[in-house]
Design an enzyme around this catalytic site. Structure first.
Site, PDB file in Angstrom:
ATOM      1  N   SER A  69     -49.498 -15.315 -21.645  1.00 25.41           N
ATOM      2  CA  SER A  69     -48.285 -15.661 -21.492  1.00 25.41           C
ATOM      3  C   SER A  69     -47.276 -14.459 -21.549  1.00 25.41           C
ATOM      4  O   SER A  69     -47.769 -13.222 -22.105  1.00 25.41           O
ATOM      5  CB  SER A  69     -48.147 -16.582 -22.806  1.00 25.41           C
ATOM      6  OG  SER A  69     -49.172 -17.584 -22.855  1.00 25.41           O
TER       7      SER A  69
HETATM    8  N1  SAH Z   1     -51.819 -17.477 -24.891  1.00 26.75           N
HETATM    9  C1  SAH Z   1     -52.674 -17.415 -23.871  1.00 26.75           C
HETATM   10  C2  SAH Z   1     -52.419 -18.166 -22.788  1.00 26.75           C
HETATM   11  C3  SAH Z   1     -53.472 -18.611 -21.747  1.00 26.75           C
HETATM   12  S1  SAH Z   1     -53.003 -19.504 -20.254  1.00 26.75           S
HETATM   13  C4  SAH Z   1     -52.712 -15.988 -23.366  1.00 26.75           C
HETATM   14  O1  SAH Z   1     -51.797 -15.215 -23.716  1.00 26.75           O
HETATM   15  O2  SAH Z   1     -53.756 -15.427 -23.036  1.00 26.75           O
HETATM   16  C5  SAH Z   1     -53.469 -20.847 -21.141  1.00 26.75           C
HETATM   17  C6  SAH Z   1     -54.936 -21.313 -21.396  1.00 26.75           C
HETATM   18  O3  SAH Z   1     -55.258 -22.672 -21.789  1.00 26.75           O
HETATM   19  C7  SAH Z   1     -56.111 -21.008 -20.285  1.00 26.75           C
HETATM   20  O4  SAH Z   1     -56.904 -20.075 -20.931  1.00 26.75           O
HETATM   21  C8  SAH Z   1     -56.534 -22.247 -20.241  1.00 26.75           C
HETATM   22  O5  SAH Z   1     -58.045 -22.142 -19.628  1.00 26.75           O
HETATM   23  C9  SAH Z   1     -56.330 -23.056 -21.444  1.00 26.75           C
HETATM   24  N2  SAH Z   1     -56.497 -24.496 -21.261  1.00 26.75           N
HETATM   25  C10 SAH Z   1     -55.972 -25.390 -20.366  1.00 26.75           C
HETATM   26  N3  SAH Z   1     -56.191 -26.701 -20.857  1.00 26.75           N
HETATM   27  C11 SAH Z   1     -56.956 -26.551 -21.861  1.00 26.75           C
HETATM   28  C12 SAH Z   1     -57.458 -27.545 -22.661  1.00 26.75           C
HETATM   29  N4  SAH Z   1     -57.382 -28.887 -22.279  1.00 26.75           N
HETATM   30  N5  SAH Z   1     -58.388 -27.211 -23.804  1.00 26.75           N
HETATM   31  C13 SAH Z   1     -58.324 -25.881 -24.058  1.00 26.75           C
HETATM   32  N6  SAH Z   1     -57.892 -24.842 -23.304  1.00 26.75           N
HETATM   33  C14 SAH Z   1     -57.158 -25.283 -22.215  1.00 26.75           C
END
Ligand code: SAH
Length: 220
Positions: A69
């Site tokens: 993010s």
């Molecule tokens: N705050 C994190 C954001 C990563 S992007 C960072 O800065 O790295 C969002 C993440 O949510 C991804 O890794 C994706 O695999 C995860 N995600 C999406 N849907 C999900 C779900 N239902 N359960 C768990 N994780 C999920």
């Protein structure tokens, strides 16, 4: 890797300070949160090839079609989560990703419970946080749509991927007085929302437009 980057100034305090100034211009007010962001090396959360861009205000790829993010969003969601009360006891994070948001939260709350559906992403995140000596975090490889019942209720929930509507199980796992920060919507029309659980029900504040990766079901 870290040393070589330091050598050419990509991680210099000046570069980081520029990021902090930008966050302040964008309206982030909490000095406590700004200090934690200033002192957390964002470049170690991404591949070496992208590390030189770690302090730009942009989302960057972390593999598996996911992104880290953008710093503003991390700061904003953290501020919204912490705004209402003092130090939060238990925070549930859905979407560990590369672990950057997790690392910020771990320095501001007592314990973070972080759920991710893509196992190798979570494994790497766990190693990074361990390396930073952030040990007040528990990890679960699962579909975050189920929340993490074992440790509920949570006084904070932060969701880093956008579902079309608020998952019912997450609402159930909020403590009374608890707060959830979550992007809601499909494709590019998403909105950041903050939900507060009251004695009688839930209050929803609709905040700014945002762009997150979709909230997907099932584990990988
Ligand atoms: N705050 C994190 C954001 C990563 S992007 C960072 O800065 O790295 C969002 C993440 O949510 C991804 O890794 C994706 O695999 C995860 N995600 C999406 N849907 C999900 C779900 N239902 N359960 C768990 N994780 C999920």
């Amino acid at each position: 890797m870290i040393q070589s980057l330091q050598g050419i100034g990509m991680t210099s305090s000046r570069t980081r300070e520029r990021m902090i100034n930008r966050l302040m211009e964008q309206g982030i007010r909490s000095n406590k949160i700004l200090d934690v962001i200033r002192n957390t090396p964002r470049h170690i959360f991404m591949d070496e090839a992208l590390a030189s861009r770690a302090y730009e205000d942009t989302a960057l790829p972390i593999g598996y079609n996911q992104t880290i993010s953008q710093p503003y969003i991390v700061a904003k969601m953290t501020e919204l989560l912490l705004a209402s009360s003092g130090r939060l006891e238990k925070v549930l994070e859905i979407g560990t990703g590369c672990g950057y948001q997790t690392a910020i939260l771990a320095q501001l709350v007592n314990h973070v419970y972080s759920v991710e559906r893509i196992a190798p992403l979570q494994k790497k995140a766990k190693d990074r946080l361990w390396g930073l000596k952030l040990k007040n975090v528990s990890y679960l490889h699962s579909d975050g749509g189920w929340g993490w019942q074992d440790h509920a209720p949570y006084d904070g929930i932060l969701v880093a991927a956008a579902p079309p509507e608020i998952p019912e199980m997450l609402l159930q796992q909020m403590a009374v007085g608890g707060v959830m920060v979550i992007p809601i919507g499909k494709g590019s029309s998403q909105q950041l929302q903050r939900v507060t659980r009251t004695e009688g029900g839930y209050e929803v504040e609709r905040l700014e437009p945002v762009v997150f990766v979709p909230f997907l079901s099932g584990r990988k």
